[in-house]
Scaffold this motif. Structure first.
Motif, PDB file in Angstrom:
ATOM      1  N   GLY A   1      34.285  -6.494  -5.010  1.00  0.00           N
ATOM      2  CA  GLY A   1      33.771  -5.955  -3.750  1.00  0.00           C
ATOM      3  C   GLY A   1      34.930  -5.642  -2.820  1.00  0.00           C
ATOM      4  O   GLY A   1      35.895  -6.392  -2.765  1.00  0.00           O
ATOM      5  N   VAL A   2      34.857  -4.518  -2.135  1.00  0.00           N
ATOM      6  CA  VAL A   2      35.903  -4.146  -1.180  1.00  0.00           C
ATOM      7  C   VAL A   2      35.248  -3.716   0.129  1.00  0.00           C
ATOM      8  O   VAL A   2      34.363  -2.869   0.132  1.00  0.00           O
ATOM      9  CB  VAL A   2      36.785  -2.996  -1.732  1.00  0.00           C
ATOM     10  N   ALA A   3      35.678  -4.329   1.212  1.00  0.00           N
ATOM     11  CA  ALA A   3      35.125  -3.977   2.527  1.00  0.00           C
ATOM     12  C   ALA A   3      36.076  -3.050   3.252  1.00  0.00           C
ATOM     13  O   ALA A   3      37.280  -3.293   3.290  1.00  0.00           O
ATOM     14  CB  ALA A   3      34.901  -5.236   3.346  1.00  0.00           C
ATOM     15  N   THR A   4      35.549  -1.956   3.782  1.00  0.00           N
ATOM     16  CA  THR A   4      36.343  -1.042   4.601  1.00  0.00           C
ATOM     17  C   THR A   4      35.658  -0.912   5.956  1.00  0.00           C
ATOM     18  O   THR A   4      34.575  -1.448   6.151  1.00  0.00           O
ATOM     19  CB  THR A   4      36.422   0.368   3.977  1.00  0.00           C
ATOM     20  N   SER A   5      36.298  -0.180   6.859  1.00  0.00           N
ATOM     21  CA  SER A   5      35.665  -0.023   8.176  1.00  0.00           C
ATOM     22  C   SER A   5      34.444   0.889   8.096  1.00  0.00           C
ATOM     23  O   SER A   5      33.591   0.874   8.972  1.00  0.00           O
ATOM     24  CB  SER A   5      36.680   0.539   9.169  1.00  0.00           C
ATOM     25  N   GLU A   6      34.350   1.694   7.018  1.00  0.00           N
ATOM     26  CA  GLU A   6      33.206   2.616   6.890  1.00  0.00           C
ATOM     27  C   GLU A   6      32.035   2.004   6.144  1.00  0.00           C
ATOM     28  O   GLU A   6      30.911   2.507   6.203  1.00  0.00           O
ATOM     29  CB  GLU A   6      33.644   3.874   6.133  1.00  0.00           C
ATOM     30  N   GLY A   7      32.305   0.934   5.385  1.00  0.00           N
ATOM     31  CA  GLY A   7      31.257   0.319   4.588  1.00  0.00           C
ATOM     32  C   GLY A   7      31.859  -0.524   3.490  1.00  0.00           C
ATOM     33  O   GLY A   7      33.068  -0.688   3.422  1.00  0.00           O
ATOM     34  N   VAL A   8      30.982  -1.068   2.653  1.00  0.00           N
ATOM     35  CA  VAL A   8      31.441  -1.931   1.571  1.00  0.00           C
ATOM     36  C   VAL A   8      31.137  -1.269   0.233  1.00  0.00           C
ATOM     37  O   VAL A   8      30.088  -0.651   0.067  1.00  0.00           O
ATOM     38  CB  VAL A   8      30.725  -3.295   1.632  1.00  0.00           C
ATOM     39  N   VAL A   9      32.085  -1.384  -0.716  1.00  0.00           N
ATOM     40  CA  VAL A   9      31.849  -0.863  -2.069  1.00  0.00           C
ATOM     41  C   VAL A   9      31.809  -2.034  -3.041  1.00  0.00           C
ATOM     42  O   VAL A   9      32.663  -2.925  -2.991  1.00  0.00           O
ATOM     43  CB  VAL A   9      32.944   0.131  -2.485  1.00  0.00           C
ATOM     44  N   LEU A  10      30.797  -2.050  -3.913  1.00  0.00           N
ATOM     45  CA  LEU A  10      30.687  -3.067  -4.950  1.00  0.00           C
ATOM     46  C   LEU A  10      30.814  -2.391  -6.297  1.00  0.00           C
ATOM     47  O   LEU A  10      30.295  -1.294  -6.502  1.00  0.00           O
ATOM     48  CB  LEU A  10      29.312  -3.745  -4.883  1.00  0.00           C
TER      49      LEU A  10
END
Lengths: 254, 263
Positions: free
Chosen positions: A49-58
């Protein structure tokens, strides 16, 4: 050799003993079932999982054990609510029951408070359940579930994207990027190198797949990995085959 | 006849929890159970420009008797301490005082648990929905209470939510509840929502233009509320003694007790 159950049991009331007898303690006071489950996770398929300021990607690796297996039936990323998704590694059956619990909790919160459940509260709800696996109502034969899951999350209407990792022991932490499962050690090191605060969603998609690719035994293609994202605009969403192909095509060939 | 009636004059079943079994001509005996009492009193809430005002008289009655001249009906909800100094929500309850007290305690406990679980105070919007579910959970043995919830919404605008005893609720600009609600509500309709106020000379019949509505300033609402209660006290025997007023603004909650006629 550390079967201390009867000795322990004597010091507790009947009601407490159910809990005590179902579990086995090590001399340090740890529960073996929990220790085993923490180990078991390391055998599960890799999930990132990676969290960015635009959203999270799993992203998860689907282990395709047979050419006859319908890969779309392998479900390792699920929706908990419109604003919360979860990727899991470990025993799917256990994870499913926790996901079910989280979904009920989320709906119940929305019903009672007319607002979405916070990601942290959702993770807490899951962790509450994690510990309860060890003390099921029948007591005697219950097993602490080796289960691992990581709710990854999303943003509330006014919230920020957040990513949480829940351990089978019932503890949880918040991460910017986290890898779990068999390839987690190598993957986490890779994430550590590559992560930065200004990642976009597209960057995160590539980072997740690139990292999975490095730790997977099979050759990565659009069929044996799955991506999902949680964004403010679209909420939780599992990528379609076309979108998967597009992201996989973006990866540098080697 | 009613065994524990505090009001022998009415001699009815209204104010008692248990009555003596009534003997009937056919030899059967009829038993009754009256778990509710009406303790009178009236509440008013008005949402204004950056504030919400909640008011209630402090008289508590049983029939023609006065139980006490000082029983507050407006409460602070959702603070993190027992002194409620950081509370962000107001609740007024009128009807059956014991149910009102129980409802207040329950909502407050829920707000405190919410703070622990989610690490933030409840918004008025969330609390409003929760109060509705609490009331509806007792759909078939209701809290005999007309509740009004007040506070500031997420944009710091005054918010007032009104309820019936089983949880139907609505966000409104103003609401009167309790014994003198029917006396006060038409007054508020006219003075807060400008009902039946038209712009002079704008036409006749359907051509008349309504006066445009805008949230009232606090000074005006204070006068309005006091006037409303003074009028109610004049014509309703269950209203009087003192007026408890709470005002919630972004700076916190202020409380005032004003005198009302005690006759």
């Amino acid at each position: 050799m550390f079967m201390a159950r009867s000795e322990y049991g004597k010091f507790f009331s009947d009601r407490l003993r159910v809990h005590v007898e179902g579990s086995t303690f090590s001399p340090e006071g740890r529960l073996f079932q929990v220790e085993y489950s923490l180990e078991a996770i390391k055998l599960g398929s890799t999930a990132i999982g990676v969290a960015t300021s635009e959203g999270v990607v799993l992203g998860v690796e689907k282990r395709v054990t047979s050419t006859l297996l319908e890969t779309s039936s392998v479900e390792k990323i699920v929706e908990i609510d419109r604003h919360i998704g979860c990727a899991m590694s470990g025993l799917q059956a256990d994870a499913r029951s926790m996901v079910e619990h989280a979904r009920v909790e989320s709906q119940s919160h929305a019903f009672n408070y007319n607002e979405p459940l916070r990601v942290e509260s959702c993770t807490q709800a899951i962790c509450d359940l994690a510990l309860r696996f060890g003390e099921s109502a029948d007591g005697e034969e219950s097993i602490m579930s080796p289960l691992w899951r990581r709710p990854a999350h999303c943003r509330l209407r006014r919230g920020r994207p957040q990513l949480y990792h829940a351990e089978p022991s019932g503890t949880f932490y918040r991460y910017d990027a986290k890898a779990i499962g068999s390839g987690s050690e190598g993957a986490q090191a890779e994430l550590q190198n590559e992560y930065h605060k200004s990642l976009t969603i597209a960057d995160a998609e590539t980072l997740v797949l690139k990292t999975l690719k490095q730790v997977m035994e099979e050759k990565l293609d659009a069929k044996n990995v799955q991506l999902a994202s949680v964004t403010k605009e679209r909420g939780f969403r599992i990528y379609t085959d076309e979108e998967m192909a597009e992201v996989v095509g973006r990866l540098p060939a080697n | 006849m009613a065994m524990f009636s505090q009001n022998p004059v009415l001699d009815g079943p209204n104010y008692s929890f248990a009555e003596a079994p009534q003997a009937r001509a056919d030899g059967f005996r009829e038993h009754r159970f009256n778990p509710y009492t009406d303790n009178g009193g009236t509440t008013v809430a008005v949402a204004g420009d950056g504030f919400a005002m909640m008011a209630g008289d402090t008289r508590s009655t049983s029939g023609y008797s006065i139980n006490t001249r000082f029983a507050p009906k407006v409460f602070k909800i959702g603070g993190s301490t027992s002194s409620q100094e950081d509370a962000n929500i107001l609740l007024s309850v009128v009807g059956f005082a014991a149910d009102g007290e129980a409802l207040k305690e329950r909502l407050d406990a829920i707000c405190k648990m919410y703070r622990y679980r989610h690490g933030k105070p409840m918004t008025v919007n969330a609390c409003a929905k929760r109060l509705s579910t609490i009331l509806y959970q007792k759909r078939f043995f209701p809290y005999y209470v007309y509740a009004i919830l007040g506070g500031l919404d997420e944009e710091n605008k005054g918010a007032v939510y009104s309820y019936d005893p089983v949880g139907s609720y609505e966000r409104e600009q103003c609401r009167a509840g309790g014994a003198a609600a029917s006396l006060i509500m038409p007054f508020l309709d006219n003075q807060v929502n400008f009902k039946n106020q038209y712009i002079p000379g704008s036409g006749v019949g359907h051509a008349l233009q309504e006066r445009e509505r805008a949230p009232l300033p606090r000074s005006e609402v204070e006068i309005l509320v006091k006037d409303a209660f003074d009028s109610a006290v004049e014509r309703h025997i269950e209203v009087g003694d003192a007026l408890q007023v709470m005002v919630i603004t972004k700076d916190g909650i202020e409380e005032k007790i004003l005198p009302l006629k005690r006759d």
